[in-house]
Write a protein that holds these residues in place. Structure first.
Motif, short mmCIF file in Angstrom:
data_model
loop_
_atom_site.label_atom_id
_atom_site.label_comp_id
_atom_site.label_asym_id
_atom_site.label_seq_id
_atom_site.Cartn_x
_atom_site.Cartn_y
_atom_site.Cartn_z
N ALA B 8 0.85 -1.34 0.10
CA ALA B 8 0.03 0.08 0.20
C ALA B 8 0.83 1.21 -0.19
CB ALA B 8 -1.18 -0.10 1.22
N GLU B 9 2.09 1.00 0.70
CA GLU B 9 2.90 2.48 0.91
C GLU B 9 3.55 2.67 -0.39
OE1 GLU B 9 4.05 4.94 3.64
OE2 GLU B 9 3.42 2.92 4.62
N MET B 10 4.11 1.46 -0.99
CA MET B 10 4.65 1.78 -2.60
C MET B 10 3.52 2.32 -3.51
SD MET B 10 7.67 1.05 -2.47
CE MET B 10 8.27 0.61 -4.03
N LYS B 11 2.26 1.86 -3.51
CA LYS B 11 1.16 2.48 -4.49
C LYS B 11 1.19 3.79 -4.14
CE LYS B 11 -1.48 1.25 -7.50
NZ LYS B 11 -0.65 0.49 -8.92
N ALA B 12 1.05 3.84 -2.93
CA ALA B 12 0.80 5.56 -2.24
C ALA B 12 1.91 6.43 -3.01
CB ALA B 12 0.67 5.79 -1.18
N VAL B 13 3.11 6.11 -2.93
CA VAL B 13 4.26 6.82 -3.29
C VAL B 13 4.16 6.82 -4.84
CG1 VAL B 13 6.65 6.67 -3.45
CG2 VAL B 13 5.71 6.29 -1.39
N GLU B 14 3.75 5.82 -5.30
CA GLU B 14 3.76 5.93 -6.89
C GLU B 14 2.68 6.71 -7.48
OE1 GLU B 14 1.55 2.84 -9.36
OE2 GLU B 14 1.87 4.61 -10.48
N TRP B 15 1.57 6.73 -6.69
CA TRP B 15 0.55 7.87 -7.12
C TRP B 15 0.89 9.21 -6.97
CZ3 TRP B 15 -3.99 4.86 -4.34
CH2 TRP B 15 -4.41 3.88 -5.23
N ALA B 16 1.61 9.55 -5.63
CA ALA B 16 2.27 10.80 -5.51
C ALA B 16 3.18 11.16 -6.39
CB ALA B 16 2.69 10.78 -4.05
N SER B 17 4.16 10.30 -6.67
CA SER B 17 4.93 10.77 -7.71
C SER B 17 4.55 11.00 -9.11
CB SER B 17 6.07 9.56 -7.92
OG SER B 17 5.43 8.56 -8.43
N ALA B 18 3.35 10.68 -9.54
CA ALA B 18 2.71 10.87 -10.72
C ALA B 18 1.98 12.23 -10.71
CB ALA B 18 1.38 10.02 -11.09
N ILE B 19 1.57 12.59 -9.50
CA ILE B 19 0.99 13.94 -9.29
C ILE B 19 2.05 15.09 -9.46
CG2 ILE B 19 -0.13 15.48 -7.77
CD1 ILE B 19 -1.49 12.87 -6.76
N VAL B 20 3.13 14.74 -8.45
CA VAL B 20 4.38 15.68 -8.15
C VAL B 20 4.79 15.77 -9.70
CG1 VAL B 20 6.38 15.93 -7.32
CG2 VAL B 20 4.45 15.13 -5.85
N GLY B 21 4.97 14.78 -10.47
CA GLY B 21 5.68 14.87 -11.88
C GLY B 21 4.78 15.69 -12.68
N ASP B 22 3.54 15.71 -12.61
CA ASP B 22 2.56 16.37 -13.40
C ASP B 22 2.85 17.94 -12.98
OD1 ASP B 22 1.73 14.32 -15.02
OD2 ASP B 22 -0.06 14.00 -13.60
N LYS B 44 20.52 1.80 -4.86
CA LYS B 44 21.13 1.61 -6.34
C LYS B 44 21.01 0.30 -6.98
CE LYS B 44 21.93 6.15 -6.83
NZ LYS B 44 20.53 6.66 -6.58
N GLU B 45 21.09 -0.65 -6.07
CA GLU B 45 21.13 -2.07 -6.24
C GLU B 45 20.00 -2.62 -7.16
OE1 GLU B 45 21.87 -4.21 -2.78
OE2 GLU B 45 23.39 -2.76 -2.41
N GLU B 46 19.99 -3.77 -7.78
CA GLU B 46 19.23 -4.26 -8.67
C GLU B 46 17.82 -4.49 -7.84
OE1 GLU B 46 18.55 -7.57 -11.96
OE2 GLU B 46 20.40 -7.30 -11.22
N LEU B 47 16.61 -4.23 -8.34
CA LEU B 47 15.58 -4.50 -7.76
C LEU B 47 15.32 -5.94 -7.14
CD1 LEU B 47 12.40 -2.38 -8.94
CD2 LEU B 47 13.28 -2.33 -6.66
N CYS B 48 14.86 -6.01 -6.11
CA CYS B 48 14.57 -7.58 -5.74
C CYS B 48 13.28 -7.78 -4.67
CB CYS B 48 15.69 -8.27 -5.04
SG CYS B 48 16.29 -7.43 -3.56
N VAL B 49 12.24 -6.74 -5.27
CA VAL B 49 11.20 -6.98 -4.59
C VAL B 49 10.09 -7.23 -5.71
CG1 VAL B 49 11.20 -5.44 -2.34
CG2 VAL B 49 10.83 -4.34 -4.59
N TRP B 50 9.36 -8.56 -5.31
CA TRP B 50 8.55 -9.04 -6.35
C TRP B 50 7.41 -8.49 -6.26
CZ3 TRP B 50 12.03 -9.49 -9.81
CH2 TRP B 50 13.20 -10.07 -9.47
N ASP B 51 6.77 -8.35 -5.08
CA ASP B 51 5.22 -7.91 -4.99
C ASP B 51 5.23 -6.65 -5.33
OD1 ASP B 51 6.68 -7.44 -2.71
OD2 ASP B 51 5.22 -8.15 -1.37
N THR B 52 5.89 -5.71 -5.38
CA THR B 52 5.80 -4.38 -5.62
C THR B 52 6.84 -4.06 -6.89
OG1 THR B 52 7.40 -3.72 -4.06
CG2 THR B 52 4.85 -3.60 -3.56
N PHE B 53 7.24 -4.84 -7.74
CA PHE B 53 8.24 -4.55 -8.75
C PHE B 53 7.80 -3.72 -9.49
CE2 PHE B 53 10.41 -5.55 -12.55
CZ PHE B 53 11.58 -5.54 -12.14
N LEU B 54 6.39 -3.57 -10.19
CA LEU B 54 6.08 -2.74 -10.96
C LEU B 54 6.23 -1.35 -10.54
CD1 LEU B 54 4.97 -2.41 -13.88
CD2 LEU B 54 2.54 -2.61 -12.76
#
Lengths: 287, 363
Positions: B8-22, B44-54
């Motif tokens: 949920a936290e990741m999703k929130a950041v994703e939405w917020a980042s879309a708004i801030v980007g606009d 800076k390392e390669e992503l290794c979280v699968w449930d929130t990869f997108l």
């Protein structure tokens, strides 16, 4: 102090000798056990256990602390018991202190094992967050609200129930601080880890009255005891701790006999307790 | 699919980042209280979280494309995330930098803010809509619940709850006086002991027994109860009242007195009337009934009233902090009204209990 007449004393002793106690129980039968979990909302885990008129509450609180330098890979657990004056007027002021200390020491011995942490009912290494730097300190508080004998068994059961109700917050440590003395931590208030409480033993107290011994003695029966042996036994049938109370000496062979009886009784108690805890947790989840 | 908190936290950041980007704001400092998320985004390392990869990939892409940085903030300081933007807007600041570090931030930033405008971070205890922090109206009491006969061994016992405050009281007596020197030939000796359980407060208490505060509360309860017990009917005897706090969330004195009243009634001790108690306070220029812990620790006045409803008399009155006389009258009036409400409830419980006893007897 229980005031009993000579006739009452004989009645209790005679009943125990004939395997029929004042409340109709046999010598090795427990009173019905009622377990409620999650009774103290501000604790990490809590439970209330009632056996007849005995009523105890146990709560578990977790705080972040520093592990003992000699055991950097283990968390710390401490047990405190408090006897409320609501249980008996004699506990007023400092009156309950002696009994409280005796009970905490016995619980410590029965549940936490030796100084090394070996034989503890709780896996102490699961409490470590960063080895040698941060660990969870578990404070287990017992409160005797009403007392009608067999406090140790009831407290043991309450602590077991409280531990299975306990959720320890998940902690994430900042990745950017290697070798730091005090790493920054983030305590989650949403994700909790459950304990594995299958290893927590139950305590069975055998009270010797006359030639026989009984389990789950009431206050009246306890006043007639010559000695009592408290044995904590886990699921595997191993003895985790043992305390003898009371002044009179007991024959060594009788102690061995008591242990084997306690082991037999503990199986039934564990099963009963586990089902009660599961039922209480199910009620909690529904509401 | 079950949504985990960190997702949920990741999703929130994703939405917020879309708004801030606009919005095309330029340099942006992100404050986030989830360390997991911060580590995932800033690493800076390669992503290794699968449930929130997108989500993580999208956020990282946006962070790389823009001059943004992300920092972790302690959850306790979360309110700053809200306070700072408002503060900067109000004072026309364009840039404000501070070091986000635990234990340093709280006092220094607070002082800094207070030096500009002292009322800025004052808590709001009553919202503009007239609702309190726990959603009550100013004149609303918390839910009260009483139960008689909670302990089998005591002569009289009761549990009393006011919201999250939970108190258990036991009465022993009237019985022989234990300490002969205290015996009185004209009246009964009333004694009271108040104790708090280790686990009753939010932070664990270490040394609860026999401190000044509990001695004082014991005395207050004793005096309030002594005023209503018909002590002259039981000369040369002793009545013990033990009060144990199981959960403390403000209004302890009141809850203790109400519990003691119920327990005394359960023990069948002759009384003039039922003492009931309730507290009231005054915050944000509003009189508030039955303060909870947060409101109590706000430092405002706290008036505790003990009241005999039938005789219409006040047996206990305590207040800390200062208050103009006309406001005090209002607050005390409110507390007295609270006492009356509690009295009605206690009467109901006792009546219910008596009916049950009656039916058990088969009358």
């Amino acid at each position: 102090m229980v005031g009993l007449s000579l006739g009452e004393k004989h009645f209790i002793q005679g009943g125990i000798a004939q395997d029929l106690r004042c409340d109709g129980r046999k010598r090795l039968t427990y009173r019905p056990i009622y377990v409620e979990t999650g009774v103290i909302p501000q604790a990490n885990g809590s439970a209330r256990v009632r056996m007849g008129a005995t009523d105890v509450i146990a709560s578990v609180k977790a705080e972040l602390g520093k592990p003992n330098p000699f055991q950097p890979d283990k968390g710390k657990v401490s047990i405190f018991v408090d006897c409320s004056p609501t249980a008996a007027p004699t506990f007023e002021g400092r009156g309950g202190e002696e009994l409280s200390t005796e009970l905490s020491a016995a619980l410590h011995r029965c549940l936490l094992g030796g100084k090394s942490g070996a034989g503890a009912g709780i896996d102490l290494s699961s409490l470590v967050v960063v080895e040698g730097k941060i660990c969870w300190d578990l404070y287990i508080d017992g409160l005797v609200v009403s007392s009608d004998g067999n406090l140790l068994d009831a407290l043991g059961a309450a602590i077991k129930a409280a531990l299975s109700n306990t959720g320890i917050p998940r902690v994430s440590v900042a990745a950017s601080a290697p070798g730091d003395d005090e790493p920054e931590v983030d305590i989650s208030d949403e994700e909790f880890l459950q304990f594995d409480t299958s290893g927590v033993p139950v305590i069975v107290t055998l009270t010797k009255v006359g030639k026989h011994y009984i389990v789950d003695a009431t206050t009246e029966e306890e006043s007639q005891m010559s000695s009592a042996v408290s044995i904590s036994i886990n699921r595997q049938g191993h003895i985790c701790g043992l305390t003898k109370r009371g002044g009179a000496g007991v024959d060594p062979s009788i102690i061995l006999d008591m242990i084997s009886v306690a082991k037999h009784v503990s199986e039934q108690l564990l099963n009963q307790l586990d089902s009660e805890i599961a039922a209480a947790e199910a009620v909690n989840e529904e509401s | 699919m079950k949504t985990e908190p960190h997702m949920a936290e990741m999703k929130a950041v994703e939405w917020a980042s879309a708004i801030v980007g606009d919005l095309k704001l330029g340099k942006v400092v992100w404050l986030c209280d989830s360390m997991n998320t911060v580590n995932t985004v800033t690493s800076k390392e390669e992503l290794c979280v699968w449930d929130t990869f997108l989500e993580a990939t999208i956020i990282r892409g946006r962070f790389e494309a823009n001059p943004w940085t992300m920092q972790w903030i302690n959850r306790d300081q979360n309110y700053l995330v809200d306070a700072f933007p408002k503060f900067t807007l109000k004072n026309n600041f364009t840039f404000l930098k501070f070091d986000v570090r635990r234990d340093v931030i709280s006092p220094c930033v607070k002082n800094f803010l207070q030096s500009f405008k002292p009322s800025f971070i004052e808590m709001e205890y009553v919202s503009p809509e007239g609702l309190r922090l726990d959603g009550r109206r100013p004149m609303e009491m918390r839910q009260i619940r009483g139960e008689i006969g909670a302990l089998a061994k005591a002569d009289g016992s009761a549990v009393f709850e006011m919201g999250n405050t939970k108190v258990i009281a036991a009465v022993y007596g009237p019985r022989e006086v234990q300490n002969r020197s205290q015996q009185m030939n004209e009246q009964a000796l009333v004694r009271c002991e108040y104790s708090m359980a280790n686990f009753s407060t939010g932070d664990r208490m270490r040394k609860p027994k026999g401190d000044r505060r509990s001695t004082e509360i014991s005395l207050v309860i004793r005096q309030a109860m002594e005023a209503c017990i018909l002590t002259h009917l039981m000369p040369r005897s002793q009545i013990d009242i033990f009060v144990q706090v199981l959960q403390a969330d403000g209004g302890i004195r009141s809850a203790c007195i109400n519990a003691a009243t119920l327990a005394l009634a359960d023990a069948g001790i002759p009384m003039r009337d039922l003492v009931t108690s309730c507290s009231a306070g005054y915050l944000n220029s509003t009189a508030l009934l039955d303060l909870n812990y947060v409101e109590d620790s706000a430092g405002g006045p706290d008036v505790t009233v003990g009241y005999l409803p039938k005789l219409d008399k006040v047996t206990l009155l305590q207040m800390d902090a200062k208050l103009p006389l006309d406001i005090f009258e209002n607050v005390m009036q409110l507390a007295t009204e609270g006492c009356k409400a509690v009295a009605n409830y206690i009467r109901e419980i006792l009546l219910e209990n008596t009916k049950q006893l009656e039916s058990r007897r088969g009358v």
